[in-house]
Structures are given as C-alpha cells and as structure tokens.
Write a protein that holds these residues in place. Structure first.
Motif, mmCIF file in Angstrom:
data_model
loop_
_atom_site.group_PDB
_atom_site.id
_atom_site.type_symbol
_atom_site.label_atom_id
_atom_site.label_comp_id
_atom_site.label_asym_id
_atom_site.label_seq_id
_atom_site.Cartn_x
_atom_site.Cartn_y
_atom_site.Cartn_z
ATOM 1 N N TRP A 241 66.886 -33.742 24.780
ATOM 2 C CA TRP A 241 66.651 -34.914 25.624
ATOM 3 C C TRP A 241 67.968 -35.502 26.124
ATOM 4 O O TRP A 241 68.049 -35.994 27.246
ATOM 5 C CB TRP A 241 65.854 -35.953 24.844
ATOM 6 C CG TRP A 241 64.453 -35.513 24.557
ATOM 7 C CD1 TRP A 241 63.746 -34.549 25.221
ATOM 8 C CD2 TRP A 241 63.575 -36.009 23.546
ATOM 9 N NE1 TRP A 241 62.498 -34.414 24.689
ATOM 10 C CE2 TRP A 241 62.355 -35.301 23.660
ATOM 11 C CE3 TRP A 241 63.697 -36.974 22.559
ATOM 12 C CZ2 TRP A 241 61.271 -35.535 22.816
ATOM 13 C CZ3 TRP A 241 62.622 -37.218 21.718
ATOM 14 C CH2 TRP A 241 61.417 -36.516 21.842
ATOM 15 N N GLY A 242 68.997 -35.425 25.316
ATOM 16 C CA GLY A 242 70.290 -35.964 25.729
ATOM 17 C C GLY A 242 70.920 -35.185 26.865
ATOM 18 O O GLY A 242 71.386 -35.768 27.852
ATOM 19 N N ASN A 243 70.952 -33.838 26.763
ATOM 20 C CA ASN A 243 71.595 -33.097 27.853
ATOM 21 C C ASN A 243 70.719 -33.031 29.103
ATOM 22 O O ASN A 243 71.209 -32.775 30.205
ATOM 23 C CB ASN A 243 72.076 -31.709 27.397
ATOM 24 C CG ASN A 243 70.955 -30.728 27.116
ATOM 25 O OD1 ASN A 243 69.811 -30.881 27.520
ATOM 26 N ND2 ASN A 243 71.311 -29.673 26.386
ATOM 27 N N MET A 244 69.411 -33.257 28.950
ATOM 28 C CA MET A 244 68.577 -33.401 30.153
ATOM 29 C C MET A 244 68.999 -34.642 30.936
ATOM 30 O O MET A 244 69.063 -34.608 32.172
ATOM 31 C CB MET A 244 67.094 -33.482 29.771
ATOM 32 C CG MET A 244 66.498 -32.171 29.290
ATOM 33 S SD MET A 244 64.743 -32.308 28.846
ATOM 34 C CE MET A 244 63.994 -32.533 30.472
ATOM 35 N N LEU A 245 69.300 -35.722 30.219
ATOM 36 C CA LEU A 245 69.805 -36.922 30.895
ATOM 37 C C LEU A 245 71.168 -36.667 31.533
ATOM 38 O O LEU A 245 71.445 -37.123 32.645
ATOM 39 C CB LEU A 245 69.915 -38.074 29.893
ATOM 40 C CG LEU A 245 68.641 -38.837 29.553
ATOM 41 C CD1 LEU A 245 68.919 -39.850 28.459
ATOM 42 C CD2 LEU A 245 68.077 -39.528 30.783
ATOM 43 N N ASN A 246 72.012 -35.928 30.822
ATOM 44 C CA ASN A 246 73.338 -35.616 31.345
ATOM 45 C C ASN A 246 73.239 -34.824 32.644
ATOM 46 O O ASN A 246 73.935 -35.105 33.628
ATOM 47 C CB ASN A 246 74.135 -34.825 30.303
ATOM 48 C CG ASN A 246 75.536 -34.494 30.771
ATOM 49 O OD1 ASN A 246 76.164 -35.289 31.458
ATOM 50 N ND2 ASN A 246 76.025 -33.328 30.416
ATOM 51 N N ASN A 247 72.354 -33.826 32.665
ATOM 52 C CA ASN A 247 72.198 -33.008 33.872
ATOM 53 C C ASN A 247 71.569 -33.791 35.022
ATOM 54 O O ASN A 247 71.784 -33.447 36.193
ATOM 55 C CB ASN A 247 71.331 -31.783 33.560
ATOM 56 C CG ASN A 247 71.965 -30.848 32.547
ATOM 57 O OD1 ASN A 247 73.184 -30.847 32.385
ATOM 58 N ND2 ASN A 247 71.151 -30.075 31.850
ATOM 59 N N ALA A 248 70.803 -34.836 34.692
ATOM 60 C CA ALA A 248 70.062 -35.562 35.725
ATOM 61 C C ALA A 248 70.855 -36.682 36.365
ATOM 62 O O ALA A 248 70.432 -37.214 37.405
ATOM 63 C CB ALA A 248 68.786 -36.138 35.126
ATOM 64 N N ALA A 255 66.244 -37.232 42.823
ATOM 65 C CA ALA A 255 65.185 -36.737 41.929
ATOM 66 C C ALA A 255 65.161 -37.588 40.657
ATOM 67 O O ALA A 255 65.542 -37.122 39.578
ATOM 68 C CB ALA A 255 65.413 -35.266 41.601
ATOM 69 N N PRO A 256 64.734 -38.842 40.760
ATOM 70 C CA PRO A 256 64.831 -39.759 39.614
ATOM 71 C C PRO A 256 63.997 -39.335 38.413
ATOM 72 O O PRO A 256 64.311 -39.731 37.281
ATOM 73 C CB PRO A 256 64.343 -41.092 40.193
ATOM 74 C CG PRO A 256 63.524 -40.722 41.380
ATOM 75 C CD PRO A 256 64.155 -39.496 41.945
ATOM 76 N N TRP A 257 62.936 -38.531 38.631
ATOM 77 C CA TRP A 257 62.101 -38.135 37.506
ATOM 78 C C TRP A 257 62.861 -37.286 36.484
ATOM 79 O O TRP A 257 62.484 -37.238 35.311
ATOM 80 C CB TRP A 257 60.874 -37.375 37.996
ATOM 81 C CG TRP A 257 61.185 -36.080 38.700
ATOM 82 C CD1 TRP A 257 61.330 -34.845 38.129
ATOM 83 C CD2 TRP A 257 61.389 -35.911 40.106
ATOM 84 N NE1 TRP A 257 61.617 -33.907 39.090
ATOM 85 C CE2 TRP A 257 61.656 -34.534 40.313
ATOM 86 C CE3 TRP A 257 61.357 -36.767 41.207
ATOM 87 C CZ2 TRP A 257 61.890 -34.000 41.581
ATOM 88 C CZ3 TRP A 257 61.599 -36.245 42.465
ATOM 89 C CH2 TRP A 257 61.869 -34.879 42.655
ATOM 90 N N LEU A 258 63.935 -36.652 36.905
ATOM 91 C CA LEU A 258 64.707 -35.836 35.971
ATOM 92 C C LEU A 258 65.356 -36.685 34.879
ATOM 93 O O LEU A 258 65.590 -36.207 33.762
ATOM 94 C CB LEU A 258 65.788 -35.051 36.725
ATOM 95 C CG LEU A 258 65.296 -34.032 37.757
ATOM 96 C CD1 LEU A 258 66.477 -33.309 38.385
ATOM 97 C CD2 LEU A 258 64.347 -33.038 37.107
ATOM 98 N N ALA A 259 65.661 -37.931 35.184
ATOM 99 C CA ALA A 259 66.219 -38.846 34.180
ATOM 100 C C ALA A 259 65.129 -39.697 33.530
ATOM 101 O O ALA A 259 65.227 -40.017 32.333
ATOM 102 C CB ALA A 259 67.262 -39.753 34.831
ATOM 103 N N ILE A 260 64.104 -40.056 34.298
ATOM 104 C CA ILE A 260 63.063 -40.943 33.774
ATOM 105 C C ILE A 260 62.285 -40.271 32.650
ATOM 106 O O ILE A 260 62.007 -40.884 31.609
ATOM 107 C CB ILE A 260 62.111 -41.379 34.908
ATOM 108 C CG1 ILE A 260 62.858 -42.292 35.890
ATOM 109 C CG2 ILE A 260 60.884 -42.079 34.343
ATOM 110 C CD1 ILE A 260 62.055 -42.630 37.130
ATOM 111 N N VAL A 261 61.956 -38.989 32.826
ATOM 112 C CA VAL A 261 61.108 -38.295 31.842
ATOM 113 C C VAL A 261 61.780 -38.204 30.473
ATOM 114 O O VAL A 261 61.201 -38.642 29.467
ATOM 115 C CB VAL A 261 60.706 -36.904 32.373
ATOM 116 C CG1 VAL A 261 60.077 -36.069 31.271
ATOM 117 C CG2 VAL A 261 59.738 -37.048 33.544
ATOM 118 N N PRO A 262 62.991 -37.658 30.355
ATOM 119 C CA PRO A 262 63.613 -37.640 29.009
ATOM 120 C C PRO A 262 63.946 -39.039 28.500
ATOM 121 O O PRO A 262 63.925 -39.283 27.287
ATOM 122 C CB PRO A 262 64.873 -36.796 29.199
ATOM 123 C CG PRO A 262 65.172 -36.863 30.656
ATOM 124 C CD PRO A 262 63.844 -36.954 31.324
#
Length: 291
Positions: A241-248, A255-262
């Motif tokens: 979940w942390g690196n998903m936020l980093n990539n987003a 593409a805000p959903w890439l950060a909102i979801v994790p």
C-alpha cells in the motif's frame, strides 16, 4: 445488589470480557473490517481475471468501473484491485510479523527489567528510554538507508523501532505483580526465576500486552507505508500500500484513484486496529461494569 451487578458476578471472566467487547460498536466494526481485509488479501487475487503484474498497455489509466477493472488500472495498465489485494498481503503481513517480533523482544526485556530490578532493570529501561528519544519514523528511515530494501528487512526494521513501548508496559506490570501472593508462593515452592517470570507473571499481565500488540499492528502498517512511500521499503514490481501511494503521487490530478484506493485501505486498516485495541482494552479491564 442490582440485577446488572448480579449478572456481572455470575458471568465467567471470558464471558464478561465478551460482553464488554460486544458493547463497543466501533471495536466490533473494526474487527469485521480487519477480517474482510485479511480474507480479501489472502483469497481475493485468486478470484480476479488479472494478476498484479499483468500489463495491458492498451488499458493504461482506465478509470474505476471500466469493464473488468473494478478499481481501474495504473500507468502500466495493471489492475489496481489486484495490486491492492497483493499489497494488502505485504502490508498486513509486515504489520503482524513485525508486531510479533516486537512483542517477543519487548516482553523479554520488560520481564527481566521488572523482575530483577536493581542495576539490571535500570540499565535495560535506560536503554529503552534512550531509543524512545528518537522519533520512530526518523530512526526507521536512518536504519533503512543503511540496509537493502526488502520484505524481511522492512519487517525487522519496523520491529526494531516498536518493541520499546511494549517493554515499558511489561516492566511496569511485572514489577507490580512480583510482590503478589501467587508470585511469593511460587518462590516458596522453589520455582526458578524464569518459570516465575514466564509462567506466573507474564501470563497475568497479558491484558495490556494484548492491547499493545493490537495497537502495534496499526503502527507497523503506518510505518511500512511511510518507508515504502519514501522509497526505502518494498520495491516495485512487488506491491504494498505504501509504494502504491509512492507511484501514484505524480498522477494525483490525472488519475486520482491511484492514490485514493491505497489511501483508503491504509486508513481502514489502521483505524480498525486502533478501534480493536480500544475495545480489547475495555473488555480486558475487570473494573469495567456491564450495564
């Protein structure tokens, strides 16, 4: 004596604890949420048509509810839901394993410090106080910068920054229990110090230890998110979940959903473990009354 008081007296300790826990609505909601997150992370990936590493360039940045991609896709066309579930495996595993290691070290240090006291107890607790002087996130980042990122490394580093609070709780509990009648009786019967510590004292201090363990899972999940977000934790292509936020972070506007979801997943997990800890604290406190 009131009817409620009579019911409380008649209940076995386990039943009374369950009654108190059941009254804590937020704790129940937290427990249900944790079960859903764990089951979803463990079995969810097997139910999806895509795995977390499948790349579909033609479906890059597909928004949520786009055909088979329920939560959309990322910058490489990977399914966000699949990565969220696989990331949940990593983040929740790190939280639980780091908690277990931190609890083992904290119980060991706290039990010896509380039981023996004197110079040994003072030295051990001063070490605990010295490490607690450093903010956990800065200490963790400093250690992470000196090691190779990875699942095991991240888990051990988080455990290394989380055992001190457990040690303080255990030390205080053992120090107060060692003068109780059952501990004195164990000494009189010739029990060894180790047996007294880990068969008599520590089991009687399990209520605050269980609460500390629950809260430590939430802390570990947050710390993993911090270090992975800053690039020192779990490395791509593995998901957390942390690196998903980093990539987003560079796609926040497009593409805000890439950060909102994790972000929602981290919030739910941490909040649920905190609520569960609050509920366990109330349930395991014998001074609480059932109305």
């Amino acid at each position: 004596m009131s009817t409620a008081a009579l019911q409380t007296v008649q209940l076995a300790p386990g039943q009374a604890a369950w009654q108190r826990f059941r009254r804590h609505r937020l704790a129940l909601a937290g427990a249900v949420t944790i079960v859903i997150l764990v089951l979803g992370s463990a079995f969810g990936p097997y139910l999806l048509p895509f795995d977390d590493t499948f790349i579909d360039i033609m479906q890059r940045f597909a928004p949520p509810l786009s055909g088979a991609h329920i939560l959309g896709t990322d910058e490489l066309g990977r399914d966000v839901l699949a990565r969220l579930m696989m990331g949940g495996r990593v983040s929740l595993s790190i939280g639980i394993v780091a908690m277990a290691i931190a609890m083992a070290v904290g119980i060991l240090v706290g039990a010896f410090a509380g039981f023996y006291g004197g110079i040994l107890g003072a030295v051990l607790m001063r070490i605990v106080d010295a490490v607690l002087c450093f903010p956990a996130i800065f200490l963790l980042l400093a250690l992470a910068a000196l090691t190779e990122p990875g699942l095991m490394t991240t888990t051990l580093l988080i455990a290394a920054t989380a055992w001190m609070s457990v040690a303080r709780v255990v030390e205080a509990q053992v120090r107060s229990l060692r003068e109780r009648e059952f501990a004195i009786a164990a000494v009189a019967f010739g029990s060894s110090n180790l047996r007294i510590m880990f068969r008599e004292l520590v089991p009687n201090a399990m209520a605050p230890i269980v609460v500390a363990a629950t809260l430590n899972v939430a802390k570990a999940i947050l710390l993993e998110s911090y270090v992975s977000y800053l690039g020192f934790g779990i490395q791509p292509p593995a998901a957390s979940w942390g690196n998903m936020l980093n990539n987003a972070q560079i796609y926040m506007t497009s593409a805000p959903w890439l950060a909102i979801v994790p972000g929602i997943a981290i919030t739910l997990a941490v909040t649920s473990f905190n609520f569960l800890g609050d509920g366990l604290r109330d349930a395991l406190d014998p001074r609480m009354n059932i109305p």
